[in-house]
Design a protein around this motif. Sequence first.
Motif, PDB file in Angstrom:
ATOM      1  N   VAL A  68      52.690  37.861  -2.172  1.00 30.21           N
ATOM      2  CA  VAL A  68      51.883  38.139  -1.716  1.00 30.21           C
ATOM      3  C   VAL A  68      51.320  39.936  -2.525  1.00 30.21           C
ATOM      4  CG1 VAL A  68      51.846  36.520   0.744  1.00 30.21           C
ATOM      5  CG2 VAL A  68      53.125  39.099   0.186  1.00 30.21           C
ATOM      6  N   ALA A  69      51.861  40.187  -2.616  1.00 26.34           N
ATOM      7  CA  ALA A  69      51.390  41.052  -3.824  1.00 26.34           C
ATOM      8  C   ALA A  69      51.721  42.475  -2.822  1.00 26.34           C
ATOM      9  CB  ALA A  69      50.065  41.072  -4.388  1.00 26.34           C
ATOM     10  N   SER A  70      50.063  42.901  -2.536  1.00 30.44           N
ATOM     11  CA  SER A  70      50.330  44.405  -1.825  1.00 30.44           C
ATOM     12  C   SER A  70      50.364  44.454  -0.024  1.00 30.44           C
ATOM     13  CB  SER A  70      49.505  45.329  -1.854  1.00 30.44           C
ATOM     14  OG  SER A  70      49.648  46.134  -3.428  1.00 30.44           O
ATOM     15  N   VAL A  71      50.158  42.852   0.400  1.00 27.80           N
ATOM     16  CA  VAL A  71      50.461  42.483   1.460  1.00 27.80           C
ATOM     17  C   VAL A  71      51.875  42.972   1.832  1.00 27.80           C
ATOM     18  CG1 VAL A  71      50.602  40.614   3.043  1.00 27.80           C
ATOM     19  CG2 VAL A  71      48.757  40.650   1.456  1.00 27.80           C
ATOM     20  N   THR A  72      52.508  42.744   0.523  1.00 23.33           N
ATOM     21  CA  THR A  72      54.749  43.152   1.482  1.00 23.33           C
ATOM     22  C   THR A  72      54.297  44.859   1.913  1.00 23.33           C
ATOM     23  OG1 THR A  72      54.983  42.204  -0.638  1.00 23.33           O
ATOM     24  CG2 THR A  72      56.605  43.479   0.279  1.00 23.33           C
ATOM     25  N   LYS A  73      52.794  45.361   2.291  1.00 17.21           N
ATOM     26  CA  LYS A  73      53.842  47.093   2.358  1.00 17.21           C
ATOM     27  C   LYS A  73      53.287  47.227   3.499  1.00 17.21           C
ATOM     28  CE  LYS A  73      51.136  49.390  -2.146  1.00 17.21           C
ATOM     29  NZ  LYS A  73      50.764  48.699  -3.093  1.00 17.21           N
ATOM     30  N   SER A  74      52.337  45.968   3.689  1.00 18.10           N
ATOM     31  CA  SER A  74      51.359  46.350   5.559  1.00 18.10           C
ATOM     32  C   SER A  74      52.951  45.310   6.222  1.00 18.10           C
ATOM     33  CB  SER A  74      50.299  45.496   6.171  1.00 18.10           C
ATOM     34  OG  SER A  74      49.757  45.703   5.308  1.00 18.10           O
ATOM     35  N   GLU A 212      57.585  39.533 -16.171  1.00 13.38           N
ATOM     36  CA  GLU A 212      56.998  38.513 -15.888  1.00 13.38           C
ATOM     37  C   GLU A 212      58.414  37.916 -13.951  1.00 13.38           C
ATOM     38  OE1 GLU A 212      55.951  35.454 -15.416  1.00 13.38           O
ATOM     39  OE2 GLU A 212      54.208  36.282 -16.575  1.00 13.38           O
ATOM     40  N   ASP A 213      59.380  38.406 -14.159  1.00 16.81           N
ATOM     41  CA  ASP A 213      60.696  39.195 -13.219  1.00 16.81           C
ATOM     42  C   ASP A 213      59.785  40.277 -12.103  1.00 16.81           C
ATOM     43  OD1 ASP A 213      62.935  38.416 -15.586  1.00 16.81           O
ATOM     44  OD2 ASP A 213      61.949  40.079 -16.147  1.00 16.81           O
ATOM     45  N   LEU A 214      59.013  40.750 -12.050  1.00 19.08           N
ATOM     46  CA  LEU A 214      58.603  41.565 -11.164  1.00 19.08           C
ATOM     47  C   LEU A 214      57.738  41.000 -10.262  1.00 19.08           C
ATOM     48  CD1 LEU A 214      59.488  45.604 -12.707  1.00 19.08           C
ATOM     49  CD2 LEU A 214      60.742  44.248 -11.027  1.00 19.08           C
ATOM     50  N   PHE A 215      56.774  40.300 -11.414  1.00 19.68           N
ATOM     51  CA  PHE A 215      55.161  39.786 -10.917  1.00 19.68           C
ATOM     52  C   PHE A 215      55.038  38.471 -11.084  1.00 19.68           C
ATOM     53  CE2 PHE A 215      54.781  44.817 -11.990  1.00 19.68           C
ATOM     54  CZ  PHE A 215      54.496  45.014 -10.983  1.00 19.68           C
ATOM     55  N   GLY A 216      55.898  37.578 -11.745  1.00 16.80           N
ATOM     56  CA  GLY A 216      55.325  36.615 -12.264  1.00 16.80           C
ATOM     57  C   GLY A 216      55.489  35.640 -11.194  1.00 16.80           C
ATOM     58  N   ALA A 295      45.886  42.912   5.472  1.00 15.27           N
ATOM     59  CA  ALA A 295      46.887  43.997   4.783  1.00 15.27           C
ATOM     60  C   ALA A 295      46.488  43.023   3.425  1.00 15.27           C
ATOM     61  CB  ALA A 295      48.252  42.993   5.156  1.00 15.27           C
ATOM     62  N   LEU A 296      46.397  44.095   2.743  1.00 19.93           N
ATOM     63  CA  LEU A 296      45.414  43.347   0.869  1.00 19.93           C
ATOM     64  C   LEU A 296      46.421  43.511   0.048  1.00 19.93           C
ATOM     65  CD1 LEU A 296      41.944  44.764   1.052  1.00 19.93           C
ATOM     66  CD2 LEU A 296      43.388  43.109   2.116  1.00 19.93           C
ATOM     67  N   GLY A 297      46.003  41.967  -0.431  1.00 17.77           N
ATOM     68  CA  GLY A 297      46.951  42.309  -1.941  1.00 17.77           C
ATOM     69  C   GLY A 297      46.347  41.733  -3.161  1.00 17.77           C
ATOM     70  N   ASP A 298      46.869  42.527  -4.412  1.00 14.00           N
ATOM     71  CA  ASP A 298      45.629  42.019  -5.713  1.00 14.00           C
ATOM     72  C   ASP A 298      45.579  40.744  -5.661  1.00 14.00           C
ATOM     73  OD1 ASP A 298      44.835  43.029  -7.511  1.00 14.00           O
ATOM     74  OD2 ASP A 298      47.072  43.357  -8.974  1.00 14.00           O
ATOM     75  N   GLY A 299      44.811  39.987  -6.540  1.00 17.85           N
ATOM     76  CA  GLY A 299      44.388  38.921  -6.588  1.00 17.85           C
ATOM     77  C   GLY A 299      43.758  37.966  -5.749  1.00 17.85           C
ATOM     78  N   GLY A 300      43.576  38.508  -4.232  1.00 13.76           N
ATOM     79  CA  GLY A 300      43.384  38.441  -2.636  1.00 13.76           C
ATOM     80  C   GLY A 300      43.975  37.872  -1.326  1.00 13.76           C
ATOM     81  N   ALA A 316      46.462  32.849   0.929  1.00 14.48           N
ATOM     82  CA  ALA A 316      47.527  33.389  -0.691  1.00 14.48           C
ATOM     83  C   ALA A 316      46.819  32.665  -2.132  1.00 14.48           C
ATOM     84  CB  ALA A 316      48.573  32.177  -0.118  1.00 14.48           C
ATOM     85  N   SER A 317      47.014  33.773  -3.373  1.00 14.26           N
ATOM     86  CA  SER A 317      46.172  33.654  -3.967  1.00 14.26           C
ATOM     87  C   SER A 317      46.866  34.142  -4.990  1.00 14.26           C
ATOM     88  CB  SER A 317      44.912  34.924  -4.181  1.00 14.26           C
ATOM     89  OG  SER A 317      44.546  35.016  -2.776  1.00 14.26           O
ATOM     90  N   ALA A 318      46.213  33.960  -6.397  1.00 12.02           N
ATOM     91  CA  ALA A 318      46.662  33.636  -8.134  1.00 12.02           C
ATOM     92  C   ALA A 318      46.346  34.657  -8.295  1.00 12.02           C
ATOM     93  CB  ALA A 318      46.681  32.492  -8.396  1.00 12.02           C
ATOM     94  N   PHE A 319      47.299  35.348  -8.823  1.00  6.40           N
ATOM     95  CA  PHE A 319      47.411  37.146  -9.539  1.00  6.40           C
ATOM     96  C   PHE A 319      46.113  36.013 -10.483  1.00  6.40           C
ATOM     97  CE2 PHE A 319      51.367  38.429  -8.849  1.00  6.40           C
ATOM     98  CZ  PHE A 319      50.881  39.463  -7.672  1.00  6.40           C
TER      99      PHE A 319
END
Length: 339
Positions: A68-74, A212-216, A295-300, A316-319
Amino acid sequence: MQRSDWPTTEWQAGDPAVLNIDAEKLAELDPIIKASYSNIKGIVVVRNGYLVYESYFHGYEPKDRHHVASVTKSILSALIGIAIEERFIKNVDQKVLDFFPDYAPNHTDTQKQAISIRHLLTMTAPYPFEDWHEPLDKMCMQSDWVTYTLDMLGQKGEIGAFKYSTAGAHLLSAILTRSTGKSAREFANEHLFKPIGIEEIPDHDMKAFGFEDLFGNDVRGWVKDPDNNSTGGWGLTLTPRDMARIGLLYLNRGCWDNHQIIPEAWIDESTAMNPNQYGYLWWLREEDGVFSYAALGDGGNVICCIPEKNLVVAIASAFMPNSRDRWTLIKEHISGAVI
């Protein structure tokens, strides 16, 4: 929300008509998503605590977790609020350097010494990079992400100006671990996820720290740095239903099935409108007299809460670069369906 059937184990489906939702308008969502929001993998809409719409695309199913990318921040913001309530952390004005006694800043660097948890939560700490041009790849190449970020912290600019930083959110994760003795993942499983019915997030075995390990696509559980700190700014995987649980918990001001999971006051502080339109790692919006926070994460990736309509939208969205803003979809086709 007083009720006997909290979605701790299962969500209850609600009849849109009974919940004052235009079912025909909701029925338009699938073709709109396929035509204009092709990277959406799953979407859940909850009204008055009941599931009124749920759809999955590209072969995904309800139990599939997504990064969920930056949703993690929230989520991290919620954990800091819980840690303060549990007295692991004194308050939001505690200084960041209090938690890193082994870090030795230049004694003349008074700005670094003045930065508090509040500044990290509100993205008002200075960093040397240009706005929205954070060199995140550089942090990911370090053997010690925390020291790298502490070195950057407080450089250039002044405390109080908004500057979005993922590394700053990672510092909050390290602070949580320094103060509780548990990783953000372990602390979340115990104090946030389990009580509201989110299945345990497993440890993600990091074999390397490349892109890929961190964001893939193979990210599982919750990513961590070389020192085993859960990534604070991204890296958590959740199902859309889990995301909706977080949204419902916030709409209910931190209370779940008569248990106060997050302090009410923390929810209020986290989502109080301000000139930056950014609370404690939550984005704030007021449009046409309707207030929402997200809460907003990259890719939507989105958890959007609209209190006035008792509405949660989890996506939930793909990057993908330059994905379409989800707000148009939420405003026109979901919030607009509430009668």
